[in-house]
Motif scaffolding. Structure first.
Motif, PDB file in Angstrom:
ATOM      1  N   PRO A 245     -23.988   3.711 -24.989  1.00 33.21           N
ATOM      2  CA  PRO A 245     -22.946   3.728 -23.057  1.00 33.21           C
ATOM      3  C   PRO A 245     -23.685   4.668 -22.483  1.00 33.21           C
ATOM      4  CG  PRO A 245     -22.490   5.165 -25.181  1.00 33.21           C
ATOM      5  CD  PRO A 245     -23.604   4.694 -25.576  1.00 33.21           C
ATOM      6  N   GLN A 246     -23.400   4.389 -20.898  1.00 30.73           N
ATOM      7  CA  GLN A 246     -24.459   4.643 -19.831  1.00 30.73           C
ATOM      8  C   GLN A 246     -24.355   6.366 -19.580  1.00 30.73           C
ATOM      9  OE1 GLN A 246     -22.060   4.030 -16.258  1.00 30.73           O
ATOM     10  NE2 GLN A 246     -24.123   5.272 -14.835  1.00 30.73           N
ATOM     11  N   ARG A 247     -25.805   7.025 -19.321  1.00 25.66           N
ATOM     12  CA  ARG A 247     -26.197   8.395 -19.630  1.00 25.66           C
ATOM     13  C   ARG A 247     -27.045   8.653 -18.695  1.00 25.66           C
ATOM     14  NH1 ARG A 247     -26.366   8.653 -25.594  1.00 25.66           N
ATOM     15  NH2 ARG A 247     -23.854   8.831 -26.447  1.00 25.66           N
ATOM     16  N   GLY A 248     -26.685   9.751 -17.712  1.00 29.84           N
ATOM     17  CA  GLY A 248     -27.791  10.998 -17.031  1.00 29.84           C
ATOM     18  C   GLY A 248     -28.745   9.178 -15.868  1.00 29.84           C
ATOM     19  N   GLY A 249     -27.779   8.485 -15.394  1.00 26.52           N
ATOM     20  CA  GLY A 249     -28.226   7.691 -14.184  1.00 26.52           C
ATOM     21  C   GLY A 249     -28.705   6.622 -15.126  1.00 26.52           C
ATOM     22  N   MET A 250     -28.731   6.368 -15.777  1.00 26.41           N
ATOM     23  CA  MET A 250     -29.332   5.153 -16.983  1.00 26.41           C
ATOM     24  C   MET A 250     -28.259   4.144 -16.544  1.00 26.41           C
ATOM     25  SD  MET A 250     -32.306   5.678 -17.513  1.00 26.41           S
ATOM     26  CE  MET A 250     -33.055   4.319 -18.470  1.00 26.41           C
ATOM     27  N   PRO A 251     -28.179   3.093 -16.731  1.00 31.09           N
ATOM     28  CA  PRO A 251     -26.980   2.667 -17.094  1.00 31.09           C
ATOM     29  C   PRO A 251     -26.892   1.838 -18.435  1.00 31.09           C
ATOM     30  CG  PRO A 251     -29.033   0.824 -16.728  1.00 31.09           C
ATOM     31  CD  PRO A 251     -29.579   2.272 -16.569  1.00 31.09           C
ATOM     32  N   ALA A 252     -25.377   1.490 -18.965  1.00 26.80           N
ATOM     33  CA  ALA A 252     -24.827   1.049 -20.077  1.00 26.80           C
ATOM     34  C   ALA A 252     -26.144  -0.094 -20.595  1.00 26.80           C
ATOM     35  CB  ALA A 252     -23.257   0.739 -20.144  1.00 26.80           C
ATOM     36  N   MET A 253     -26.328  -0.246 -21.978  1.00 27.03           N
ATOM     37  CA  MET A 253     -27.217  -1.048 -22.951  1.00 27.03           C
ATOM     38  C   MET A 253     -26.395  -1.546 -23.747  1.00 27.03           C
ATOM     39  SD  MET A 253     -31.304  -0.908 -23.177  1.00 27.03           S
ATOM     40  CE  MET A 253     -31.703  -0.555 -21.592  1.00 27.03           C
ATOM     41  N   LEU A 254     -26.869  -3.543 -23.920  1.00 22.97           N
ATOM     42  CA  LEU A 254     -26.275  -3.669 -24.903  1.00 22.97           C
ATOM     43  C   LEU A 254     -27.051  -4.269 -25.838  1.00 22.97           C
ATOM     44  CD1 LEU A 254     -24.125  -5.898 -26.519  1.00 22.97           C
ATOM     45  CD2 LEU A 254     -25.163  -7.447 -25.119  1.00 22.97           C
ATOM     46  N   HIS A 255     -27.040  -4.138 -26.985  1.00 20.11           N
ATOM     47  CA  HIS A 255     -28.185  -4.179 -28.181  1.00 20.11           C
ATOM     48  C   HIS A 255     -27.569  -4.593 -29.756  1.00 20.11           C
ATOM     49  CE1 HIS A 255     -30.551  -0.161 -27.070  1.00 20.11           C
ATOM     50  NE2 HIS A 255     -29.159   0.230 -26.363  1.00 20.11           N
ATOM     51  N   ARG A 256     -28.996  -5.665 -30.033  1.00 23.55           N
ATOM     52  CA  ARG A 256     -28.272  -5.986 -31.437  1.00 23.55           C
ATOM     53  C   ARG A 256     -28.087  -4.887 -31.978  1.00 23.55           C
ATOM     54  NH1 ARG A 256     -29.755 -11.878 -32.181  1.00 23.55           N
ATOM     55  NH2 ARG A 256     -28.555 -10.887 -34.372  1.00 23.55           N
ATOM     56  N   GLY A 257     -27.300  -5.481 -33.299  1.00 23.32           N
ATOM     57  CA  GLY A 257     -27.250  -4.866 -33.956  1.00 23.32           C
ATOM     58  C   GLY A 257     -28.101  -3.239 -35.054  1.00 23.32           C
ATOM     59  N   GLY A 258     -29.050  -4.367 -35.145  1.00 13.38           N
ATOM     60  CA  GLY A 258     -29.583  -3.205 -36.044  1.00 13.38           C
ATOM     61  C   GLY A 258     -31.387  -2.700 -35.397  1.00 13.38           C
ATOM     62  N   CYS A 259     -31.034  -2.631 -33.179  1.00 11.91           N
ATOM     63  CA  CYS A 259     -32.096  -1.749 -33.126  1.00 11.91           C
ATOM     64  C   CYS A 259     -32.418  -0.583 -32.698  1.00 11.91           C
ATOM     65  CB  CYS A 259     -31.482  -2.189 -31.168  1.00 11.91           C
ATOM     66  SG  CYS A 259     -32.721  -1.465 -30.449  1.00 11.91           S
ATOM     67  N   GLY A 260     -33.087  -0.124 -33.268  1.00 13.80           N
ATOM     68  CA  GLY A 260     -33.172   1.417 -33.585  1.00 13.80           C
ATOM     69  C   GLY A 260     -33.105   2.529 -32.853  1.00 13.80           C
TER      70      GLY A 260
END
Length: 109
Positions: free
Chosen positions: A57-72
């Motif tokens: 989710p978008q937080r602290g002025g940073m955009p929402a971000m799509l990750h691979r399911g296994g991204c740490g």
């Protein structure tokens, strides 16, 4: 003990010792199988995550971000997205792709 044979008491003691030995072996095997089952379940979950996507989710002025399911970089407590939902999310102007796990490469397949 008559006639030099083994008494019923000694036979039963020996039997009890053998049964206790076998019970210890069976319990050890059960522990091994439980560990193996847990490892296999974690492997299934990792494989599922690698074939899925998640949105940070978008937080602290940073955009929402799509990750691979296994991204740490983002540990999600929520569910995963399938390929179609991930493609829709990535098309949104306010969602960016993670520069580390590069989720768009999995969508191009």
């Amino acid at each position: 003990m008559s006639g030099g044979g083994i008494s019923d008491l000694d036979k039963n003691r020996a039997l009890a010792e053998w049964l206790e030995y076998r019970l210890r072996q069976v319990r050890a095997r059960i522990r091994e199988l439980e560990v193996k089952e847990q490892q296999e379940e974690r492997a299934r979950q990792r494989a599922r995550a690698e074939q899925s996507w998640k949105i940070q989710p978008q937080r602290g002025g940073m955009p929402a971000m799509l990750h691979r399911g296994g991204c740490g970089l983002f540990k999600s407590e929520l569910g995963f997205l399938d390929r179609q939902d991930a493609m829709i999310a990535l098309a949104e102007p306010d969602i960016e792709a993670c520069g580390i796990c590069r989720p768009e490469t999995g969508l191009a397949e």
